[in-house]
Design a protein around this motif. Sequence first.
Motif, PDB file in Angstrom:
ATOM      1  N   CYS A  28       0.913  -1.267  -0.119  1.00 44.02           N
ATOM      2  CA  CYS A  28      -0.149   0.085  -0.078  1.00 44.02           C
ATOM      3  C   CYS A  28       0.900   1.133   0.073  1.00 44.02           C
ATOM      4  O   CYS A  28       0.341   2.561   0.053  1.00 44.02           O
ATOM      5  N   HIS A  29       2.112   1.101  -0.024  1.00 41.99           N
ATOM      6  CA  HIS A  29       3.270   2.253  -0.088  1.00 41.99           C
ATOM      7  C   HIS A  29       3.085   2.972   1.261  1.00 41.99           C
ATOM      8  O   HIS A  29       3.259   4.316   1.422  1.00 41.99           O
ATOM      9  N   VAL A  30       2.759   2.168   2.334  1.00 46.03           N
ATOM     10  CA  VAL A  30       2.772   3.068   3.693  1.00 46.03           C
ATOM     11  C   VAL A  30       3.973   2.570   4.270  1.00 46.03           C
ATOM     12  O   VAL A  30       4.577   3.571   5.030  1.00 46.03           O
ATOM     13  N   TYR A 144      -6.211  -2.553  -2.314  1.00 42.83           N
ATOM     14  CA  TYR A 144      -5.649  -1.361  -2.484  1.00 42.83           C
ATOM     15  C   TYR A 144      -5.197  -1.249  -3.839  1.00 42.83           C
ATOM     16  O   TYR A 144      -4.602  -0.188  -4.051  1.00 42.83           O
ATOM     17  N   VAL A 150      -3.347   6.626  -6.249  1.00 43.86           N
ATOM     18  CA  VAL A 150      -3.266   7.439  -5.177  1.00 43.86           C
ATOM     19  C   VAL A 150      -2.290   7.269  -4.248  1.00 43.86           C
ATOM     20  O   VAL A 150      -1.435   7.968  -3.860  1.00 43.86           O
ATOM     21  N   LEU A 151      -2.298   5.933  -3.631  1.00 41.13           N
ATOM     22  CA  LEU A 151      -1.407   5.384  -2.928  1.00 41.13           C
ATOM     23  C   LEU A 151       0.232   5.644  -3.381  1.00 41.13           C
ATOM     24  O   LEU A 151       1.077   5.983  -2.270  1.00 41.13           O
ATOM     25  N   GLU A 153       1.684   8.029  -4.435  1.00 38.01           N
ATOM     26  CA  GLU A 153       2.220   9.170  -4.027  1.00 38.01           C
ATOM     27  C   GLU A 153       2.215   9.377  -2.555  1.00 38.01           C
ATOM     28  O   GLU A 153       2.746  10.584  -2.039  1.00 38.01           O
ATOM     29  N   ALA A 154       1.625   8.671  -1.909  1.00 34.82           N
ATOM     30  CA  ALA A 154       1.910   8.667  -0.417  1.00 34.82           C
ATOM     31  C   ALA A 154       3.187   8.784   0.269  1.00 34.82           C
ATOM     32  O   ALA A 154       4.166   8.006  -0.319  1.00 34.82           O
ATOM     33  N   GLN A 156       5.924   7.434   2.381  1.00 30.33           N
ATOM     34  CA  GLN A 156       6.093   5.839   2.920  1.00 30.33           C
ATOM     35  C   GLN A 156       6.944   6.359   4.384  1.00 30.33           C
ATOM     36  O   GLN A 156       7.626   7.196   4.491  1.00 30.33           O
TER      37      GLN A 156
END
Length: 615
Positions: A28-30, A144, A150-151, A153-154, A156
């Motif tokens: 999720c690129h978190v 996801y 969208v994710l 560009e989050a 990390q």
Amino acid sequence: MSRRRHSDEGDGEWVSMLVRFLSDLVNCHVIAAPSMVAMFENFVSVTQEEDIPQVRSDWYVYAVLSSLAWVGKELYEKKDVEMDRLLNQIEGYLKGRQKTHVSMLQVWTAEKPHPQEEYLDCVWAQVQKLKKDRWQERHILRPYIAFDSVLCEALQHNLPPFTPPAHSDDAVYPMPHVVFRMFDYTDAPETFNLIFIKPFLITVKRDVSSIYFRGLRNFKAVVLLMWWIILCFRLINWFSHHLSNFQFRWSWDDWADCLTQDIEKPKPKFVKEVLEKCMRLSYHQRIVDIVPSSFSALIPANPVCSYKYEEETELSTPMATTVSNAIKNRASNEEILIVLKDVPNPNQDEDDDEGDGFNPLKIEVFLQTLLHLAAKSFSHSFSALAKFHEVLKNLTDSDEGKLHILRVLYEFWRNHPQMTSVLVDKLIRTQIVDCAAVANWIFSPEMAHDFTRFYVWEILHSTIRKMNKHVQKIQKELDEAKEKLEKQQNKKQRDSGDEEDMEKNSEDEEGQLEEQIERLQEKVESAQSEQKNLFLVIFQRFIMLLTEHLVRCETSGVDINTTWYKNCIERLQQIFLMHYVIIQQYMGTLENLLFTAELDHHILAVYQQFCALQL
């Protein structure tokens, strides 16, 4: 991730799920991929530690491997060199692992219909297949992906550095296990990997458990059956309930091949035990009516009592009649004891004037008569035992007396296993007999005929659980008293400036608590001593029985692997596996007194396999 004791599979599974959740956050690129790889490397570094049990490193390796199905592709795209190094390190560790424990945990010993794989070997094979397929799979739900634009560009985040907590002697890790394989690899499509089955089974299990607890009041029988099926409960228990829900209808003729086999063989044994369980859910004549007459040898005996003093030829019949009349005339405990004084002691010479010793005849006359008068129902029997509790305690004031009262009970209700089970339970609860006496009775020659029957082992495991709960109850009381004393002392420090009277009251309370703690400490030590003695008795009796069998077979030149031997050795394994948390506390004593190097290797192997579960 805080340090915690993983004392059961539930805790270990929870942490594994947490690691899997963190892995999916990489997709999720978190969480940044490099920090996830770093955490995996720290997990695998545990395999390099010295003087640790294998189960510790096993669990950390499993936590990594079971998460790679979710995040392997992402990590290999960004950190392929590091991931190759990580998997090579895991492969080296797996090749050097000891697997002494596997034979104890296998569901069956044969490799048919499916091989029984050790859990780490199983997940490693599946990870290797995923890697070969370039981590392609179509079974994990990835919602996801729809929001990837969208994710991506989050911002990390890096996981904080994680160092596995150091091993300590009191640490408990999840036990290894063998995968119960219902399907072969060839049963699934080539694109399907068995690593994905387990999460769905876990979900189903949790859903069913929530249904069970919510609907217990209205759907107890049906949901209980589902619960047993999902948890692979004993097939005999489940099948007997299944039959009871369908009026005990079954194509019995399909099982007729078991009628030509030895009754101790698995097939006839299974049918016999099922019918006995069915009788508990119905009544004897109903079972006789529904089962073909050809199965008569497997139908349980009519559950009637065996009162030995009905025959006038029995020498003790007049004494039994006297006791019976006294009970019918509502005699008190003291009056019954006076009547029993006239019962001669077959173990005592006529000119022996020493005090009352163990008198087996006195126990037989009284208990046989009491049980006969109360044989109408469970409730009547419970009431009789409660009413004459003082007499029974007096008759069983020695170890011989406790053992003999169980023999008499079995002789009276030998055709009614359920009554025997509940009355033994009652005798333990009312402290007429102790747990060690029950263990000695089960392994006694008088019980040899029923030794392989299921109800006997239900009694033994129930006895062990009662002993364990007794120790836990007293330990809990001790811990609560210590906690209360600590709070009292903290309060005293806070209120040190208050009046002198309050301080005196506080000291009195502390003194009472300290005395209570001292008494409870003695109770805990006494209970733990009884608990240790119970396991010593059980394992000693197992060793004696198995050793006698091995010597007998060796002397006669017969194969040791009889049906009885397999049953007995697997029951020994069952004791170890079902009560391993408690048994581990006494392993030093067991190794010094019982499982020594001089013991026959067939028996010692079981103990070594058990030790390997936590090595």
